[in-house]
Design an enzyme around this catalytic site. Structure first.
Site, PDB file in Angstrom:
ATOM      1  N   VAL A 154      -6.734   8.504  11.849  1.00  0.00           N
ATOM      2  CA  VAL A 154      -5.501   9.090  11.309  1.00  0.00           C
ATOM      3  C   VAL A 154      -5.866  10.125  10.253  1.00  0.00           C
ATOM      4  CG1 VAL A 154      -3.269   8.576  10.246  1.00  0.00           C
ATOM      5  CG2 VAL A 154      -4.407   6.846  11.669  1.00  0.00           C
ATOM      6  N   GLY A 159       0.830  -1.213   0.000  1.00  0.00           N
ATOM      7  CA  GLY A 159       0.000   0.000   0.000  1.00  0.00           C
ATOM      8  C   GLY A 159       0.855   1.249   0.000  1.00  0.00           C
ATOM      9  N   ILE A 195      -1.257   6.061   4.487  1.00  0.00           N
ATOM     10  CA  ILE A 195      -0.270   5.776   5.535  1.00  0.00           C
ATOM     11  C   ILE A 195       0.976   5.126   4.949  1.00  0.00           C
ATOM     12  CG2 ILE A 195       0.145   4.563   7.702  1.00  0.00           C
ATOM     13  CD1 ILE A 195      -2.837   4.765   8.304  1.00  0.00           C
ATOM     14  N   TYR A 250     -14.778  -4.526   7.046  1.00  0.00           N
ATOM     15  CA  TYR A 250     -13.485  -4.018   7.497  1.00  0.00           C
ATOM     16  C   TYR A 250     -13.191  -4.505   8.914  1.00  0.00           C
ATOM     17  CZ  TYR A 250      -9.755  -0.679   8.541  1.00  0.00           C
ATOM     18  OH  TYR A 250      -8.563  -0.091   8.898  1.00  0.00           O
ATOM     19  N   GLY A 282      -0.564   4.480  -1.009  1.00  0.00           N
ATOM     20  CA  GLY A 282      -1.718   4.903  -0.228  1.00  0.00           C
ATOM     21  C   GLY A 282      -1.352   5.955   0.789  1.00  0.00           C
ATOM     22  N   LYS A 303     -10.112  -7.080   9.994  1.00  0.00           N
ATOM     23  CA  LYS A 303      -9.088  -6.680  10.955  1.00  0.00           C
ATOM     24  C   LYS A 303      -9.038  -7.672  12.115  1.00  0.00           C
ATOM     25  CE  LYS A 303      -7.270  -3.054   9.061  1.00  0.00           C
ATOM     26  NZ  LYS A 303      -5.870  -3.080   8.591  1.00  0.00           N
ATOM     27  N   SER A 349      -3.336  -2.552  12.299  1.00  0.00           N
ATOM     28  CA  SER A 349      -4.665  -2.881  12.777  1.00  0.00           C
ATOM     29  C   SER A 349      -5.414  -1.585  13.065  1.00  0.00           C
ATOM     30  CB  SER A 349      -4.586  -3.774  14.024  1.00  0.00           C
ATOM     31  OG  SER A 349      -5.863  -4.278  14.353  1.00  0.00           O
TER      32      SER A 349
END
Length: 330
Positions: free
Chosen positions: A192, A15, A20, A162, A18, A166, A132
């Site tokens: 975030v 990712g 993060i 989702y 993306g 997780k 996570s």
């Protein structure tokens, strides 16, 4: 802020194009690591925002394709192998999307995690870090929420792809750790925000949604009276905290959050101020604003990190500066 532990190490970030993931790529390069940025697509134009470096290699790969993923690791085995993998890629979306497509989300996220852990074991990756989420605390019994208030003591079902994926990732990680002795870290993130956040339609992310509305001259509509409280952490502080979590090795599961608790009303006011716009906030009292509060216990986090996360006001100012440069000028 990496303290030198990453110099010369070879790290793969999934990712990497993306939100993060791109910040992990950036910070690890700053720490003199050799970084493989694994991504499926770059539809948001993040890759051109990454630093130019001869220690950065791009690898376009679908994590659901086990053979293609294995090729990436095989290529690196000839040059010393991979030291760590940061798994940041995930399928998410708005509350409605997560509910209406929960089979699709579970399937994609579960297979990606399974493939990541399998190749990490087979290729002797020292550290595996699976991002996570505080979403796993569906029905917490502690306030603030401690790390041990998780699936081991309080597991619940919900039609939310989702959340379920997780939960599965944490259970599988625990199984791999116990059976194979792997070093796996599970940072559980609060909300975030920051530069390169996802502004795509349908993601329903709070800060991007508010920024877009204020910049377009619209009102921010808050469901409920706006008194519900949350915590928000700037993406760079999240990355720094996780890197130090791995460096210390003290905890394999850790809440990643701040001590600053703000109401949704205050968040909207801060966003308006960050863009230098007057407050344009309305309330729909007929709709639920969700859980009244979600606060994570960060006592263990402060045993690990050596910095104080920035305030929400400062972080939103930084985010607004990025938004003006990269979003308003598109």
């Amino acid at each position: 802020m990496p303290r030198g532990n990453w110099a010369g190490k070879k790290v793969i970030v999934t990712g990497g194009s993306g939100f993060i993931g791109s910040h992990f790529v950036e910070e690890l390069l700053t720490g003199q690591a050799n970084v493989i940025c694994a991504y499926r697509r770059d539809n948001r134009g993040v890759l051109p925002q990454l630093p130019v470096s001869d220690r950065l290699r791009l690898a376009q790969v679908d994590l659901l394709d086990e053979k293609a993923l294995r090729v990436v690791f095989e290529q690196e085995r000839e040059h010393g192998g991979i030291d760590a993998i940061f798994h940041c890629a995930a399928v998410s979306g708005s509350v409605e999307f997560r509910r209406d497509n929960f089979a699709q989300i579970i399937d994609a996220n579960m297979r990606a995690v399974s493939n990541i852990l399998m190749v990490a074991r087979q290729f002797d990756v020292r550290d595996s870090i699976l991002l996570s989420s505080s979403d796993i605390y569906l029905s917490p019994t502690t306030n603030p929420i401690r790390e041990d208030d998780d699936f081991k003591t309080n597991m619940h079902y919900a039609q939310d792809g989702y959340y379920l994926s997780k939960m599965y990732a944490e259970i599988l990680a625990e199984a791999y750790r116990m059976e194979y002795g792997m070093n796996i870290f599970l940072p559980r993130l609060t909300s975030v925000y920051g530069p390169r956040d996802n502004f795509e339609v349908g993601t329903d992310r709070v800060v991007p949604s508010m920024l877009t509305k204020v910049a377009d001259g619209q009102n921010i509509e808050i469901w409920g009276d706006g008194s519900q409280t949350r915590t928000y952490m700037h993406v760079k502080d999240v990355v720094h905290a996780i890197l130090q979590m791995v460096e210390s090795g003290k905890y394999h599961t850790l809440n990643i959050s701040t001590t600053e608790i703000v109401s949704i009303r205050e968040l909207a006011q801060f966003v308006c101020a960050a863009l230098g716009e007057p407050e344009r906030v309305t309330f729909d009292l007929d709709k639920s604003g969700g859980r009244q509060s979600r606060t994570l216990d960060v006592a263990k986090l402060y045993e690990v990190i050596d910095f104080e996360p920035r305030s929400l006001r400062d972080g939103l100012s930084d985010t607004a500066d990025w938004y003006r440069r990269f979003r308003l000028n598109r």
